[in-house]
Design an enzyme around this catalytic site. Sequence first.
Site, PDB file in Angstrom:
ATOM      1  N   ASP A  21     -12.635   3.641  -2.764  1.00  0.00           N
ATOM      2  CA  ASP A  21     -11.252   3.386  -3.155  1.00  0.00           C
ATOM      3  C   ASP A  21     -10.932   1.898  -3.204  1.00  0.00           C
ATOM      4  O   ASP A  21     -10.424   1.389  -4.211  1.00  0.00           O
ATOM      5  CB  ASP A  21     -10.288   4.092  -2.200  1.00  0.00           C
ATOM      6  CG  ASP A  21     -10.367   5.604  -2.314  1.00  0.00           C
ATOM      7  OD1 ASP A  21     -11.153   6.098  -3.148  1.00  0.00           O
ATOM      8  OD2 ASP A  21      -9.663   6.287  -1.557  1.00  0.00           O
ATOM      9  N   ARG A 101      -2.940   0.319  12.316  1.00  0.00           N
ATOM     10  CA  ARG A 101      -2.314  -0.150  11.079  1.00  0.00           C
ATOM     11  C   ARG A 101      -1.409  -1.363  11.255  1.00  0.00           C
ATOM     12  O   ARG A 101      -1.441  -2.275  10.428  1.00  0.00           O
ATOM     13  CB  ARG A 101      -1.561   0.990  10.403  1.00  0.00           C
ATOM     14  CG  ARG A 101      -2.418   2.155   9.927  1.00  0.00           C
ATOM     15  CD  ARG A 101      -3.771   1.730   9.467  1.00  0.00           C
ATOM     16  NE  ARG A 101      -4.500   2.789   8.775  1.00  0.00           N
ATOM     17  CZ  ARG A 101      -5.809   2.847   8.686  1.00  0.00           C
ATOM     18  NH1 ARG A 101      -6.541   1.899   9.262  1.00  0.00           N
ATOM     19  NH2 ARG A 101      -6.409   3.817   8.030  1.00  0.00           N
ATOM     20  N   ASP A 130      -0.308   6.200   5.986  1.00  0.00           N
ATOM     21  CA  ASP A 130      -0.727   4.809   6.081  1.00  0.00           C
ATOM     22  C   ASP A 130       0.036   3.891   5.139  1.00  0.00           C
ATOM     23  O   ASP A 130       0.270   2.722   5.455  1.00  0.00           O
ATOM     24  CB  ASP A 130      -2.231   4.690   5.832  1.00  0.00           C
ATOM     25  CG  ASP A 130      -3.050   5.066   7.053  1.00  0.00           C
ATOM     26  OD1 ASP A 130      -2.490   5.044   8.165  1.00  0.00           O
ATOM     27  OD2 ASP A 130      -4.241   5.372   6.907  1.00  0.00           O
ATOM     28  N   SER A 182     -12.842  12.625   4.395  1.00  0.00           N
ATOM     29  CA  SER A 182     -12.621  11.192   4.573  1.00  0.00           C
ATOM     30  C   SER A 182     -12.548  10.876   6.059  1.00  0.00           C
ATOM     31  O   SER A 182     -12.133  11.712   6.868  1.00  0.00           O
ATOM     32  CB  SER A 182     -11.327  10.758   3.882  1.00  0.00           C
ATOM     33  OG  SER A 182     -10.199  11.371   4.487  1.00  0.00           O
TER      34      SER A 182
END
Length: 414
Positions: A21, A101, A130, A182
């Site tokens: 990605d 994050r 996210d 993932s």
Amino acid sequence: MANEQQGQKDKIVLAYSGGLDTSIILKWLQTEKDYDVVAFTADLGQGDEVEEARVKALNTGAVAAYALDLREEFVRDYVFPMFRSAALYEGYYLLGTSIARPLIAKKMVEIAEKEGAVAVSHGATGKGNDQVRFEMTAYALKPDIVTVAPWRDWDFQGRADLEAFAREHDIPVPTTQKDPWSTDANMLHISYEGGILEDPWAEPPAHMFKLTVSPEEAPDQPEYVEVEFENGDPVAINGERLTPAALLTRANEIGGRNGVGRIDLVENRFVGMKSRGVYETPGGTLLYHARRAVESLTLDREVLHQRDALAPKYAELVYNGFWFAPEREALQVYIDHVAQAVTGTARLKLYKGNCIVVGRKAPRSLYDKDLVSFEAGGDYNQHDAGAFIKLNALRMRVQARVDAKAGKKEVETV
């Protein structure tokens, strides 16, 4: 997006992992949005892939690439403060992805300021949490920053489109379907989502897990471990003082070899949908239970209960991306004050996925053996309990009398 006055392109900082990605996003930002891309990879304990990502970013066309070792800062300034709150999202999740994050986004903003970049970007999808966490942090720290979320903007419809774009631009990407899910990894945990895990009835494949052995394959003998806390934070394991990152690493090793720390959760995303996540958090699980054991000795009942009442709200704020919001910072002041009393040692017994508290001690323990003993002695007079019970029952006795009168009248009316 070109800067016509200076004859240069605007810069954008991309949170870059080196996977499919973000590799495609890097090239897409160049070719479709006309940015000069500065790649940033945060080392939160992933290992060699951090430097590999930096090199790959440069080879893919980034004008600069940062790979920053944030392991100590991550554990010291984010994981441990969160642990002081006893936060669990929806009763299970130790927030391993959520807590990483804000640090990543904070560093993105710092690099943007250093590089003179006007924007930041990330690889989060438009369905997940996210995107909220990255962008909320960026706006909180730099209100005028531009955020670019390719998954919300581009025309790619699926994995096949991404791989075609990669081939067109000579971007090396993994194409194996061996692991159809993932993952996100850092020092605190590994998460697994998507693919075959989207069926909440399907058991995760045995070969999926990386940090923990299965409980069935864990040793047949229990392992004992002692964790020492000072002023709210763990400082030593089995008598060895360690830095925050080294301590969490050691806890991961011990918990992992005993099959501790796996959870399988259907959770509520902030954007409004339910999702299934599978997590490995061996060290975090070990430290969570050790901390609760020391708190049981050192925290006043009402203080502990009040902190625990606030913990779900704190967890929600972290999960939803509000780390730099004033309400989380205000809660942290209270939590850190409470945590100052948490000094002591917990002894745990680890056995085939179980983490059992078997001992706890503290230099300023509120536990009074003489007071609690069934034997005579201490400052407690058992006769006082009668008046205590009657006073606490008074409102219920009054309510019962009112209900009885009302019931009697209703019967008479009928």
